[in-house]
Design a protein around this motif. Sequence first.
Motif, PDB file in Angstrom:
ATOM      1  N   PHE A 135     -10.756   3.349 -32.009  1.00 25.23           N
ATOM      2  CA  PHE A 135     -11.110   1.967 -32.525  1.00 25.23           C
ATOM      3  C   PHE A 135     -11.172   2.259 -34.080  1.00 25.23           C
ATOM      4  CE2 PHE A 135     -13.929  -1.286 -33.672  1.00 25.23           C
ATOM      5  CZ  PHE A 135     -13.001  -2.355 -33.461  1.00 25.23           C
ATOM      6  N   PHE A 136     -11.474   3.553 -34.420  1.00 21.94           N
ATOM      7  CA  PHE A 136     -12.096   3.768 -35.900  1.00 21.94           C
ATOM      8  C   PHE A 136     -10.834   4.541 -36.518  1.00 21.94           C
ATOM      9  CE2 PHE A 136     -15.772   3.510 -33.242  1.00 21.94           C
ATOM     10  CZ  PHE A 136     -16.621   2.369 -34.068  1.00 21.94           C
ATOM     11  N   GLY A 137      -9.476   4.777 -35.887  1.00 21.11           N
ATOM     12  CA  GLY A 137      -8.453   5.202 -36.683  1.00 21.11           C
ATOM     13  C   GLY A 137      -8.659   6.808 -36.366  1.00 21.11           C
ATOM     14  N   ASN A 138      -9.417   7.245 -35.773  1.00 20.46           N
ATOM     15  CA  ASN A 138      -9.427   8.730 -35.623  1.00 20.46           C
ATOM     16  C   ASN A 138      -8.346   9.143 -34.551  1.00 20.46           C
ATOM     17  OD1 ASN A 138     -11.642   9.326 -37.621  1.00 20.46           O
ATOM     18  ND2 ASN A 138     -12.801   8.327 -35.881  1.00 20.46           N
ATOM     19  N   PRO A 139      -7.651  10.237 -34.565  1.00 16.99           N
ATOM     20  CA  PRO A 139      -6.740  10.681 -33.530  1.00 16.99           C
ATOM     21  C   PRO A 139      -7.425  11.115 -31.940  1.00 16.99           C
ATOM     22  CG  PRO A 139      -6.548  11.999 -35.606  1.00 16.99           C
ATOM     23  CD  PRO A 139      -7.859  11.261 -35.889  1.00 16.99           C
ATOM     24  N   LEU A 140      -6.796  10.430 -31.022  1.00 20.25           N
ATOM     25  CA  LEU A 140      -7.331  10.675 -29.855  1.00 20.25           C
ATOM     26  C   LEU A 140      -7.493  12.340 -29.377  1.00 20.25           C
ATOM     27  CD1 LEU A 140      -5.405   8.111 -27.865  1.00 20.25           C
ATOM     28  CD2 LEU A 140      -7.662   7.860 -28.778  1.00 20.25           C
ATOM     29  N   LYS A 141      -8.509  12.714 -28.936  1.00 21.25           N
ATOM     30  CA  LYS A 141      -8.782  13.951 -28.553  1.00 21.25           C
ATOM     31  C   LYS A 141      -9.767  14.060 -27.493  1.00 21.25           C
ATOM     32  CE  LYS A 141     -12.718  14.265 -31.708  1.00 21.25           C
ATOM     33  NZ  LYS A 141     -13.266  14.965 -32.789  1.00 21.25           N
ATOM     34  N   LEU A 142      -9.747  15.204 -26.743  1.00 17.09           N
ATOM     35  CA  LEU A 142     -10.571  15.480 -25.445  1.00 17.09           C
ATOM     36  C   LEU A 142     -12.079  15.316 -25.885  1.00 17.09           C
ATOM     37  CD1 LEU A 142     -10.624  16.517 -22.643  1.00 17.09           C
ATOM     38  CD2 LEU A 142     -11.060  18.655 -23.331  1.00 17.09           C
ATOM     39  N   GLY A 143     -12.727  14.454 -25.306  1.00 19.34           N
ATOM     40  CA  GLY A 143     -13.904  13.857 -25.662  1.00 19.34           C
ATOM     41  C   GLY A 143     -14.195  12.422 -26.228  1.00 19.34           C
ATOM     42  N   THR A 144     -13.228  12.064 -26.436  1.00 21.20           N
ATOM     43  CA  THR A 144     -13.043  10.555 -26.681  1.00 21.20           C
ATOM     44  C   THR A 144     -13.000   9.741 -25.418  1.00 21.20           C
ATOM     45  OG1 THR A 144     -11.480  10.802 -28.784  1.00 21.20           O
ATOM     46  CG2 THR A 144     -11.610   8.704 -27.703  1.00 21.20           C
ATOM     47  N   ILE A 145     -13.917   8.521 -25.499  1.00 21.75           N
ATOM     48  CA  ILE A 145     -14.088   7.549 -24.488  1.00 21.75           C
ATOM     49  C   ILE A 145     -14.150   6.338 -24.839  1.00 21.75           C
ATOM     50  CG2 ILE A 145     -15.161   9.171 -22.649  1.00 21.75           C
ATOM     51  CD1 ILE A 145     -18.004   7.622 -23.282  1.00 21.75           C
ATOM     52  N   ALA A 146     -13.330   5.465 -24.187  1.00 29.71           N
ATOM     53  CA  ALA A 146     -13.247   3.954 -24.350  1.00 29.71           C
ATOM     54  C   ALA A 146     -14.502   3.434 -23.723  1.00 29.71           C
ATOM     55  CB  ALA A 146     -11.808   3.363 -24.102  1.00 29.71           C
ATOM     56  N   ALA A 175     -18.673  13.653 -24.417  1.00 31.12           N
ATOM     57  CA  ALA A 175     -17.889  12.888 -25.127  1.00 31.12           C
ATOM     58  C   ALA A 175     -18.477  11.937 -26.195  1.00 31.12           C
ATOM     59  CB  ALA A 175     -17.102  12.218 -24.058  1.00 31.12           C
ATOM     60  N   THR A 176     -17.814  11.145 -26.886  1.00 28.35           N
ATOM     61  CA  THR A 176     -18.279  10.331 -27.674  1.00 28.35           C
ATOM     62  C   THR A 176     -17.878   8.997 -27.673  1.00 28.35           C
ATOM     63  OG1 THR A 176     -19.055  11.955 -29.440  1.00 28.35           O
ATOM     64  CG2 THR A 176     -19.076   9.700 -30.114  1.00 28.35           C
ATOM     65  N   ALA A 177     -18.646   7.855 -27.578  1.00 28.32           N
ATOM     66  CA  ALA A 177     -17.820   6.240 -27.422  1.00 28.32           C
ATOM     67  C   ALA A 177     -17.196   5.997 -28.841  1.00 28.32           C
ATOM     68  CB  ALA A 177     -19.179   5.499 -27.051  1.00 28.32           C
ATOM     69  N   THR A 178     -15.942   6.155 -29.123  1.00 27.25           N
ATOM     70  CA  THR A 178     -15.531   5.951 -30.257  1.00 27.25           C
ATOM     71  C   THR A 178     -14.271   4.876 -30.052  1.00 27.25           C
ATOM     72  OG1 THR A 178     -13.998   7.885 -30.259  1.00 27.25           O
ATOM     73  CG2 THR A 178     -16.026   7.826 -31.515  1.00 27.25           C
TER      74      THR A 178
END
Length: 214
Positions: A135-146, A175-178
């Motif tokens: 949502f913030f424009g950062n590349p998706l990576k392991l540890g990203t959750i919606a 993970a981090t909620a981003t």
Amino acid sequence: MSNWKKLGTRTATLALGTALLLPALTAHAATPYTAKDSDTFWKLSKQLDIPLQQLMAANPNVNPLNIYAGLKLVIPDTTAKVMAESVAPAVPIAPVQSVTTTAGQSLSFSKVMDIKATAYSASAEENGIWGAVDFFGNPLKLGTIAVDPNVIPFGTRVYITGYDFSGLPTGGLIATATDKGGAIKGNRIDIFVPGSRSFVSDFGYQSVKVYILK
């Protein structure tokens, strides 16, 4: 996750040089800032030690995926908040709760939730015109959750356990909620998993425990 994952989450962009100001808590409650190409709300919140939600609230008309060099942002002043906290009545300290990862790391948490989880990939079919970014424009990576930010606020770090899938670390995932998605409402999360769409779809629907880390 469905093709309409990102729909309904974007806001209008601003013309170059347009300044955004929110009603001030004090006479000096906001500072203008000129963005650089590499800036995102997430990076700025970490660099300036400002809560992500507070930074976004100070710039309600900025599209998080269109922060470009020269864009005028507002950096909220946290002085009033710090002063209020300094005179607030003492709150009893809750007992420390911790969970131990499979690697032996002890993590302090404030709450544990039973959540229904799905998984999504970086495929164009799932991410549409926005591409493989959160949502913030950062590349998706392991540890990203919606997440549904009304349930788990953006920027929250979590520890997820209880899933059964070869594409994720055995035992648990920090993970981090981003990210967010149109179908992710209430006690739901969508976990980004590297790999093809067909591989990730094998995750299905699973019940997991989500520890809200301190």
